[in-house]
Design a protein around this motif. Sequence first.
Motif, PDB file in Angstrom:
ATOM      1  N   VAL A 270      36.267 128.203  -6.155  1.00 31.31           N
ATOM      2  CA  VAL A 270      35.917 127.003  -5.380  1.00 31.31           C
ATOM      3  C   VAL A 270      35.380 127.395  -4.004  1.00 31.31           C
ATOM      4  N   THR A 271      36.036 128.378  -3.373  1.00 33.36           N
ATOM      5  CA  THR A 271      35.572 128.835  -2.060  1.00 33.36           C
ATOM      6  C   THR A 271      34.211 129.501  -2.158  1.00 33.36           C
ATOM      7  N   ARG A 272      34.011 130.252  -3.233  1.00 31.05           N
ATOM      8  CA  ARG A 272      32.727 130.939  -3.432  1.00 31.05           C
ATOM      9  C   ARG A 272      31.569 129.955  -3.517  1.00 31.05           C
ATOM     10  N   LEU A 273      31.807 128.784  -4.068  1.00 34.60           N
ATOM     11  CA  LEU A 273      30.753 127.778  -4.193  1.00 34.60           C
ATOM     12  C   LEU A 273      30.207 127.352  -2.839  1.00 34.60           C
ATOM     13  N   HIS A 274      31.005 127.520  -1.781  1.00 32.75           N
ATOM     14  CA  HIS A 274      30.533 127.200  -0.433  1.00 32.75           C
ATOM     15  C   HIS A 274      29.658 128.322   0.120  1.00 32.75           C
ATOM     16  N   ILE A 275      29.657 129.482  -0.560  1.00 33.12           N
ATOM     17  CA  ILE A 275      28.904 130.641  -0.086  1.00 33.12           C
ATOM     18  C   ILE A 275      27.658 130.870  -0.925  1.00 33.12           C
ATOM     19  N   CYS A 276      27.840 130.863  -2.253  1.00 30.39           N
ATOM     20  CA  CYS A 276      26.707 131.038  -3.171  1.00 30.39           C
ATOM     21  C   CYS A 276      26.988 130.266  -4.459  1.00 30.39           C
ATOM     22  N   PRO A 277      25.953 129.806  -5.132  1.00 26.64           N
ATOM     23  CA  PRO A 277      26.154 128.912  -6.285  1.00 26.64           C
ATOM     24  C   PRO A 277      26.565 129.620  -7.570  1.00 26.64           C
ATOM     25  N   THR A 278      26.325 130.924  -7.664  1.00 28.11           N
ATOM     26  CA  THR A 278      26.582 131.636  -8.918  1.00 28.11           C
ATOM     27  C   THR A 278      27.614 132.739  -8.711  1.00 28.11           C
ATOM     28  N   PRO A 279      28.329 133.132  -9.758  1.00 19.03           N
ATOM     29  CA  PRO A 279      29.328 134.209  -9.640  1.00 19.03           C
ATOM     30  C   PRO A 279      28.700 135.514  -9.156  1.00 19.03           C
ATOM     31  N   ASP A 280      29.477 136.276  -8.413  1.00 15.92           N
ATOM     32  CA  ASP A 280      29.023 137.574  -7.936  1.00 15.92           C
ATOM     33  C   ASP A 280      29.922 138.659  -8.502  1.00 15.92           C
ATOM     34  N   VAL A 281      29.761 139.885  -8.024  1.00 11.71           N
ATOM     35  CA  VAL A 281      30.507 141.024  -8.563  1.00 11.71           C
ATOM     36  C   VAL A 281      32.009 140.813  -8.422  1.00 11.71           C
ATOM     37  N   ARG A 282      32.454 140.355  -7.242  1.00 13.56           N
ATOM     38  CA  ARG A 282      33.890 140.163  -7.025  1.00 13.56           C
ATOM     39  C   ARG A 282      34.483 139.222  -8.070  1.00 13.56           C
ATOM     40  N   GLU A 283      33.794 138.116  -8.332  1.00  9.87           N
ATOM     41  CA  GLU A 283      34.328 137.134  -9.278  1.00  9.87           C
ATOM     42  C   GLU A 283      34.320 137.677 -10.705  1.00  9.87           C
ATOM     43  N   TYR A 284      33.243 138.357 -11.088  1.00 12.86           N
ATOM     44  CA  TYR A 284      33.194 138.926 -12.439  1.00 12.86           C
ATOM     45  C   TYR A 284      34.293 139.979 -12.635  1.00 12.86           C
ATOM     46  N   ALA A 300      36.472 140.978 -21.316  1.00 16.31           N
ATOM     47  CA  ALA A 300      36.504 141.774 -20.082  1.00 16.31           C
ATOM     48  C   ALA A 300      35.250 142.624 -19.970  1.00 16.31           C
ATOM     49  N   TYR A 301      34.877 143.257 -21.086  1.00 19.81           N
ATOM     50  CA  TYR A 301      33.657 144.067 -21.102  1.00 19.81           C
ATOM     51  C   TYR A 301      32.449 143.224 -20.700  1.00 19.81           C
ATOM     52  N   ASN A 302      32.353 142.025 -21.221  1.00 20.41           N
ATOM     53  CA  ASN A 302      31.216 141.160 -20.906  1.00 20.41           C
ATOM     54  C   ASN A 302      31.160 140.838 -19.410  1.00 20.41           C
ATOM     55  N   ASN A 303      32.323 140.572 -18.827  1.00 22.66           N
ATOM     56  CA  ASN A 303      32.343 140.247 -17.399  1.00 22.66           C
ATOM     57  C   ASN A 303      31.997 141.459 -16.541  1.00 22.66           C
ATOM     58  N   PHE A 304      32.545 142.623 -16.896  1.00 22.41           N
ATOM     59  CA  PHE A 304      32.209 143.828 -16.137  1.00 22.41           C
ATOM     60  C   PHE A 304      30.726 144.184 -16.304  1.00 22.41           C
ATOM     61  N   ALA A 305      30.175 143.929 -17.491  1.00 23.55           N
ATOM     62  CA  ALA A 305      28.749 144.189 -17.713  1.00 23.55           C
ATOM     63  C   ALA A 305      27.893 143.291 -16.820  1.00 23.55           C
ATOM     64  N   ARG A 306      28.326 142.039 -16.638  1.00 23.74           N
ATOM     65  CA  ARG A 306      27.587 141.141 -15.746  1.00 23.74           C
ATOM     66  C   ARG A 306      27.672 141.639 -14.299  1.00 23.74           C
ATOM     67  N   ALA A 318      31.821 150.594 -13.436  1.00 28.79           N
ATOM     68  CA  ALA A 318      31.553 151.521 -14.548  1.00 28.79           C
ATOM     69  C   ALA A 318      32.851 152.035 -15.154  1.00 28.79           C
ATOM     70  N   ASN A 319      33.818 152.364 -14.316  1.00 24.22           N
ATOM     71  CA  ASN A 319      35.114 152.824 -14.829  1.00 24.22           C
ATOM     72  C   ASN A 319      35.785 151.750 -15.674  1.00 24.22           C
ATOM     73  N   ASN A 320      35.714 150.502 -15.223  1.00 25.66           N
ATOM     74  CA  ASN A 320      36.340 149.421 -15.978  1.00 25.66           C
ATOM     75  C   ASN A 320      35.624 149.149 -17.291  1.00 25.66           C
ATOM     76  N   ILE A 321      34.312 149.274 -17.300  1.00 29.25           N
ATOM     77  CA  ILE A 321      33.570 149.132 -18.561  1.00 29.25           C
ATOM     78  C   ILE A 321      34.016 150.206 -19.550  1.00 29.25           C
ATOM     79  N   ALA A 322      34.163 151.430 -19.068  1.00 32.56           N
ATOM     80  CA  ALA A 322      34.593 152.522 -19.938  1.00 32.56           C
ATOM     81  C   ALA A 322      35.992 152.273 -20.488  1.00 32.56           C
ATOM     82  N   VAL A 323      36.868 151.736 -19.663  1.00 35.31           N
ATOM     83  CA  VAL A 323      38.233 151.435 -20.121  1.00 35.31           C
ATOM     84  C   VAL A 323      38.195 150.391 -21.241  1.00 35.31           C
ATOM     85  N   CYS A 324      37.389 149.351 -21.056  1.00 34.39           N
ATOM     86  CA  CYS A 324      37.277 148.322 -22.091  1.00 34.39           C
ATOM     87  C   CYS A 324      36.756 148.902 -23.399  1.00 34.39           C
TER      88      CYS A 324
END
Length: 398
Positions: A270-284, A300-306, A318-324
């Motif tokens: 909700v707070t992010r919507l006041h900053i930018c309209p779409t998800p960013d790295v932190r949210e993914y 999880a893999y899909n979100n880290f890939a985004r 990259a480390n989290n993608i490898a873990v998934c």
Amino acid sequence: MPGIVLEEELADALQEVAVKYLGVSSAGSRGVVRADHVSRDEAGLRELLRTGYLRAAVNLTATLITAAGQGPGRMHRPTKHTPRSLQLWLTRFAVMLRIRLHEPLLKEAEPFGDFSKPDMFYQFYPDLYENRCGSLVPFSLRLLVAELPGHVGKAEEAMDRLYIMLDVIQTMIKNLNDNKTEDGSEPITEEDKTESIRLWSGRRIRVMHSIVNCAIALKDYRLATNTLATLQRQATSAQQQRAITSALCRLHLLAGNVDAAVTHLNEARVTRLHICPTPDVREYVDMGLIDIAHGKYQDAYNNFARAADQEPTNIMVANNIAVCLLYMGRLKEAITVLQKAIQSDPERALSESLLVNLCTLHELQSANTGDKKLALLRLLCQHKSDTIPNVVEALKLT
């Protein structure tokens, strides 16, 4: 009355490992920079830090501190402090901490105590600083020394030191709000008051972040949560609010409270919507971590890939993608992800965490991993200086 304890010159650790495992001929092609290759001043020190020759930087700080009269054999002997000498100690301690020279660091920091001795203040040297008052000590040096016990398994001691710092800072801010100087001794102009409150409020936040880290080390998740919640209430911008809410999300995941983590994820969104309209790295990343907690590795893999689409050189992603991929049984693909990360940005990707993960994956894939680890060592020699504290452990060469 400080002095140098670590008297022997530090060798380039990566060079020593390269000679041992690759041979003199292979290691000899790697250019090694020493302290005597740069100017013996702060400019030379900055160059060593910029290029990553951290052990050489420690050696140069010893030379410069010795020239200031606080070198080997000077501990417990009278000396004069200056802003420059204390800045050199700060640099030395920060680099020693970075390369995990904890034992000599603790010994060299011990004579400073809590920096409250009279010779740590400008007024102790009236001939040099006339009527100037206040501490000579950089705030970052105070904070580093306060945090030191936490790096050697004594988080409670570090916590006590940090709370003392926090109490002093809060007293200063109270005095400023009462239209007095930090020490409460005299009135202050509105302009100076505003700037001082901004400065000390920022320092209060830094100390509170350190308290959170100590609380996590002690597994006192309630204290960590309460401290972050206080910071959240004091946030002055949507960016700060969102960052702290995300930190609360990850903290609750660490504590095993997934429902609370989801709640904070939604608040951060909700707070992010006041900053930018779409998800960013932190949210993914937050979404991916929650998916992992639920055992949903494909999601999880899909979100880290985004997240990787937005920041292709983000090593944590990259480390989290490898873990998934590993948890999904796709070991070969996990290895490929980390290898591609190295190929695309070797300077950034050849980090300790990624090397440990990649070598672990190689060992899971095959018992014969020696050549692959030596290939990584060659890449380190080609692209890195001396920034990884323990190359042997990172590459799992023993």
